[in-house]
Design a protein around this motif. Structure first.
Motif, PDB file in Angstrom:
ATOM      1  N   GLY A  94      35.101 -39.888 -56.733  1.00  0.00           N
ATOM      2  CA  GLY A  94      33.650 -39.782 -56.843  1.00  0.00           C
ATOM      3  C   GLY A  94      33.137 -38.360 -56.861  1.00  0.00           C
ATOM      4  N   ALA A  95      34.012 -37.402 -57.185  1.00  0.00           N
ATOM      5  CA  ALA A  95      33.606 -35.988 -57.259  1.00  0.00           C
ATOM      6  C   ALA A  95      33.584 -35.559 -58.718  1.00  0.00           C
ATOM      7  CB  ALA A  95      34.577 -35.114 -56.471  1.00  0.00           C
ATOM      8  N   GLU A  96      32.688 -34.657 -59.027  1.00  0.00           N
ATOM      9  CA  GLU A  96      32.545 -34.155 -60.393  1.00  0.00           C
ATOM     10  C   GLU A  96      33.560 -33.051 -60.656  1.00  0.00           C
ATOM     11  OE1 GLU A  96      32.014 -33.430 -63.984  1.00  0.00           O
ATOM     12  OE2 GLU A  96      30.809 -35.062 -63.144  1.00  0.00           O
ATOM     13  N   PRO A  97      34.530 -33.278 -61.550  1.00  0.00           N
ATOM     14  CA  PRO A  97      35.541 -32.249 -61.834  1.00  0.00           C
ATOM     15  C   PRO A  97      34.954 -30.930 -62.328  1.00  0.00           C
ATOM     16  CG  PRO A  97      36.232 -34.368 -62.716  1.00  0.00           C
ATOM     17  CD  PRO A  97      34.806 -34.528 -62.259  1.00  0.00           C
ATOM     18  N   ALA A  98      33.834 -30.970 -63.031  1.00  0.00           N
ATOM     19  CA  ALA A  98      33.231 -29.738 -63.548  1.00  0.00           C
ATOM     20  C   ALA A  98      32.740 -28.815 -62.437  1.00  0.00           C
ATOM     21  CB  ALA A  98      32.076 -30.073 -64.493  1.00  0.00           C
ATOM     22  N   ALA A  99      32.629 -29.330 -61.220  1.00  0.00           N
ATOM     23  CA  ALA A  99      32.213 -28.490 -60.091  1.00  0.00           C
ATOM     24  C   ALA A  99      33.292 -27.483 -59.713  1.00  0.00           C
ATOM     25  CB  ALA A  99      31.867 -29.355 -58.883  1.00  0.00           C
ATOM     26  N   VAL A 100      34.530 -27.745 -60.107  1.00  0.00           N
ATOM     27  CA  VAL A 100      35.639 -26.829 -59.794  1.00  0.00           C
ATOM     28  C   VAL A 100      35.560 -25.661 -60.771  1.00  0.00           C
ATOM     29  CG1 VAL A 100      38.129 -26.536 -59.613  1.00  0.00           C
ATOM     30  CG2 VAL A 100      37.060 -28.667 -58.850  1.00  0.00           C
ATOM     31  N   ALA A 141      44.110 -27.281 -71.341  1.00  0.00           N
ATOM     32  CA  ALA A 141      43.069 -26.742 -72.224  1.00  0.00           C
ATOM     33  C   ALA A 141      41.739 -26.539 -71.497  1.00  0.00           C
ATOM     34  CB  ALA A 141      42.877 -27.658 -73.435  1.00  0.00           C
ATOM     35  N   GLU A 142      41.454 -27.360 -70.524  1.00  0.00           N
ATOM     36  CA  GLU A 142      40.182 -27.286 -69.794  1.00  0.00           C
ATOM     37  C   GLU A 142      40.341 -26.673 -68.404  1.00  0.00           C
ATOM     38  OE1 GLU A 142      37.133 -28.761 -71.002  1.00  0.00           O
ATOM     39  OE2 GLU A 142      38.127 -29.035 -72.924  1.00  0.00           O
TER      40      GLU A 142
END
Length: 168
Positions: A94-100, A141-142
């Motif tokens: 439930g965590a947003e990967p883009a926050a890393v 890549a990301e």
């Protein structure tokens, strides 16, 4: 923290948490379940749950839940790498990967298949796809900005692990 997925304690890194906090960083040092109680991927899932909880609490503690840096040493670097480099773990928690926004790995095991030492056999030997357990084999890549540090004389986790991940 390190400990080959079977030992260690977050208190061992309290000094680091205090040093970062004294410089204004909101710092979280989570624990995770250990082998033999669990096997892969349980400790990665525990790390993802810790990131989700830290993001949930960040604003109330003066932090920004959308600016997360994941760091770890040895097996802790492995967990941080899996979370930073493979979005599925954080999404499942439930965590947003883009926050890393960044990842720091200190002497991490990132390329250790085939499993040839007791600790990796115990932790990963039952994985249905052993190659998928290796950060070096992920789609990078990301990947967020990454800093890999490794002692040249490390006899536990060989420097080639960081070199292989850097090359990937």
């Amino acid at each position: 923290y390190g400990g080959a997925w079977r030992s260690g304690n977050r208190a061992d890194y309290g000094w680091l948490g205090q040093a970062l906090a004294s410089r204004g960083f909101l710092t979280v040092l989570p624990d995770h379940r250990l082998v033999p109680e669990v096997r892969y991927p349980a400790f990665v899932e525990d790390g993802a749950a810790a990131v989700a909880k830290a993001r949930e609490m960040a604003e109330s503690l003066g932090g920004d839940p959308d600016r997360v840096l994941l760091a770890g040493h040895s097996s802790g670097a492995y967990v941080a790498a899996m979370l930073a480099l493979q979005a599925k773990w954080l999404r499942a928690a439930g965590a947003e990967p883009a926050a890393v926004k960044a990842f720091v790995g200190l002497s991490g095991p990132f390329d250790f298949f085939p499993f040839d030492v007791k600790s990796s056999i115990e932790a990963f030997g039952q994985a249905p796809d052993p190659r998928a357990t290796q950060p070096v084999n992920l789609d990078l890549a990301e990947a967020p900005p990454t800093l890999l540090l490794h002692g040249g004389r490390d006899q536990t986790v060989r420097q080639r692990n960081s070199e292989a991940l850097a090359a990937a």
